[in-house]
Design a protein around this motif. Structure first.
Motif, mmCIF file in Angstrom:
data_model
loop_
_atom_site.group_PDB
_atom_site.id
_atom_site.type_symbol
_atom_site.label_atom_id
_atom_site.label_comp_id
_atom_site.label_asym_id
_atom_site.label_seq_id
_atom_site.Cartn_x
_atom_site.Cartn_y
_atom_site.Cartn_z
ATOM 1 N N UNK A 1 0.674 -1.341 0.189
ATOM 2 C CA UNK A 1 0.033 -0.088 0.023
ATOM 3 C C UNK A 1 0.952 1.366 0.046
ATOM 4 N N UNK A 2 1.817 1.127 0.741
ATOM 5 C CA UNK A 2 2.700 2.348 0.713
ATOM 6 C C UNK A 2 3.591 2.669 -0.648
ATOM 7 N N UNK A 3 3.964 1.485 -1.047
ATOM 8 C CA UNK A 3 4.472 1.576 -2.660
ATOM 9 C C UNK A 3 3.311 2.205 -3.522
ATOM 10 N N UNK A 4 2.268 1.583 -3.514
ATOM 11 C CA UNK A 4 1.103 2.165 -4.308
ATOM 12 C C UNK A 4 0.744 3.547 -3.943
ATOM 13 N N UNK A 5 1.086 4.134 -2.857
ATOM 14 C CA UNK A 5 0.526 5.334 -2.575
ATOM 15 C C UNK A 5 1.709 6.319 -3.049
ATOM 16 N N UNK A 6 2.969 5.674 -2.726
ATOM 17 C CA UNK A 6 4.155 6.601 -3.717
ATOM 18 C C UNK A 6 3.962 6.557 -4.947
ATOM 19 N N UNK A 7 3.786 5.636 -5.556
ATOM 20 C CA UNK A 7 3.517 5.468 -7.030
ATOM 21 C C UNK A 7 2.338 6.448 -7.501
ATOM 22 N N UNK A 8 1.298 6.450 -6.814
ATOM 23 C CA UNK A 8 0.013 7.230 -6.917
ATOM 24 C C UNK A 8 0.422 8.630 -6.973
#
Length: 511
Positions: free
Chosen positions: A171-178
């Motif tokens: 989720x953190x990686x997705x947030x960063x990517x988003x």
């Protein structure tokens, strides 16, 4: 007692901690014919013991030594309580309720269950026949059964924690990517919605956020602020970007034609309808429909639009069937729709349907720091369109622009820059004297107004009247620029040397 080893294989097949505890407690209760069997686990904060039976809805504090649970948890040693010894444990009401059914042949036992090698994290509490409890808890195979349960639960908890950590990481990686994607889109948007002011930064972020949603967007702002650019940006950065962007100005089309423009019509619907006509709602299928100046839409048409928004079904004028159109609505207005709702000139239900995601485009006077960037942007566009090479705006021109009261907002600035570029040769800067008569604030323009004679018949000496009129203009202009002859001369479109000569001739002194 080999059956405990059989039961142990059943425990190994469980993959959920709560289900594991349930099976363990039920097996022990059934085999020992117990009155009560509970497994109590430390809570997440480590302050209480929570039973595996969620329906029990009780907890015990780990520091409440009026209950044997706390003693076993602290010492790590089992405790067996006979019916006679219960008299010493009467102060803890919840514990008393667990043991109130004990007979003279019964006993209660609290057994530590270490779910890890570090500390006791759970206890097993049983109530039943004293001899059977004693024999079972001294049996080696039952001890191994408890060990299997503790180890399996420890493994499941670790797996759960690892899964939780991995999920948080994803989720953190997705947030960063988003967030990176959002920043890239905001930066890309700054090429069309120009400005470095905080108001524009916030607006661009809101546009990207609105573009990613499916809500109806209402763009508010004064005339000339760029509401259609905002609407176009919402479409361009949305999942519908590859589909049509259909725009219509509700104020620019007569009331009797607006309905046919939106809904279309069928052949023969009225006089002159020789063929079917596709409406804008149909054209916007899969894309975005932009209704500019929606505050000017007639009430009757508002009701029809509301139904289309609710059902995504429409019927062309003169048509017998309804058709579907999947469009995203973006509307705009420069008027206060809430006031129109109070005045009954705009439907309240449509108002709330349109304002699912409101955006406010700031006035140019509220982001003066953007004027230089905007001017450079408009000069670049002018050069590209006209094949010229105007260098940009002189810093004095920019200063004058920043003093102007832009009632027409960004549109007015664009027209002023184009006007200045049209008067400027290639490789030259736009000077202030090419714009000064158009960019003075309203209050300063009032200062420059010179009263004309009430009637030409009162003039007896034309030469003297002209000198008086010229003297009055120069004096007012010098007063406006606090005696700065350079600025006054530029504003009058004459050389500074000429102004100095006139001041000397007309005996004008700087204020």
């Amino acid at each position: 007692m080999s059956r405990w080893l059989t039961y142990a294989t059943d425990l190994i097949g469980i993959r959920e901690p709560q289900q594991l505890a349930q099976l363990f407690a039920e097996t022990v209760k059934h085999e020992l014919e117990l009155e009560t069997c509970l497994v109590l686990f430390l809570s997440a904060d480590g302050r209480t013991l929570v039973p595996h039976l969620q329906s029990l809805n009780k907890t015990w504090s780990v520091t409440d030594f009026d209950c044997p649970f706390a003693h076993v948890l602290q010492s790590g040693k089992p405790m067996e309580i006979s019916s006679e010894e219960l008299v010493f444990w009467q102060q803890n009401r919840d514990f008393c309720q667990l043991t109130e059914s004990m007979s003279m042949f019964s006993a209660a036992r609290v057994e530590p269950l270490p779910v890890s090698h570090q500390s006791v994290r759970a206890v097993l509490f049983v109530v039943g026949n004293a001899d059977k409890i004693h024999d079972t808890f001294t049996d080696e195979t039952f001890h191994r059964y408890k060990q299997v349960f503790s180890q399996q639960r420890s493994l499941l908890i670790d797996m759960q924690q690892e899964e939780f950590t991995q999920r948080n990481l994803r989720e953190s990686l997705s947030d960063v990517e988003r967030n990176n994607q959002q920043r890239q889109m905001v930066n890309e948007l700054s090429r069309t919605l120009v400005g470095c002011s905080e108001a524009m930064k916030k607006l661009r972020e809101q546009i990207i956020s609105a573009a990613g949603s499916r809500l109806s967007v209402m763009v508010q702002g004064e005339t000339g602020t760029g509401k259609e650019l905002v609407a176009q940006a919402i479409h361009d950065f949305s999942p519908r970007a590859g589909k049509p962007f259909v725009a219509i100005n509700c104020a620019a089309i007569p009331e009797n034609l607006l309905e046919s423009e939106l809904f279309g019509y069928c052949k023969g619907a009225f006089s002159g309808a020789d063929t079917d006509k596709q409406g804008l709602i149909e054209q916007a299928d899969g894309g975005t429909l932009f209704l500019d100046e929606i505050g000017d839409m007639p009430l009757v048409l508002q009701a029809k639009l509301l139904r289309v928004l609710e059902t995504h079904q429409y019927r062309p004028i003169g048509g017998k069937e309804e058709y579907a159109s999947d469009f995203r609505l973006v509307s705009a207005t420069h008027v206060n729709l809430q006031n129109q709702v109070h005045q009954k000139s705009f439907r309240q239900d449509l108002y709330y349907r349109l304002f699912q995601y409101p955006l406010l485009v700031p006035r140019l006077v509220d982001r003066i720091e953007d004027i230089e960037l905007l001017s450079d942007h408009f000069v670049a566009i002018y050069n590209q369109v006209h094949g010229t090479h105007v260098r940009g705006l002189n810093y004095k021109t920019v200063d004058c622009l920043k003093q102007h009261n832009f009632n027409g907002n960004v549109r007015e600035l664009k027209h002023l820059v184009e006007f200045g570029c049209a008067q400027t040769q290639d490789d030259q800067e736009v000077l202030a004297n090419s714009l000064i008569h158009r960019i003075l604030p309203r209050e300063e323009l009032n200062l420059l107004s010179v009263e004309e004679p009430e009637s030409c018949t009162v003039i007896k000496d034309l030469k003297q009247a002209l000198q008086d009129f010229e003297s009055k203009i120069i004096r007012e202009r010098l007063r406006l620029f606090s005696g700065d002859r350079t600025k006054a001369a530029e504003s009058l479109g004459i050389p500074k040397r000429t102004l100095a000569y006139k001041c000397q001739k007309l005996e004008i002194k700087s204020p």
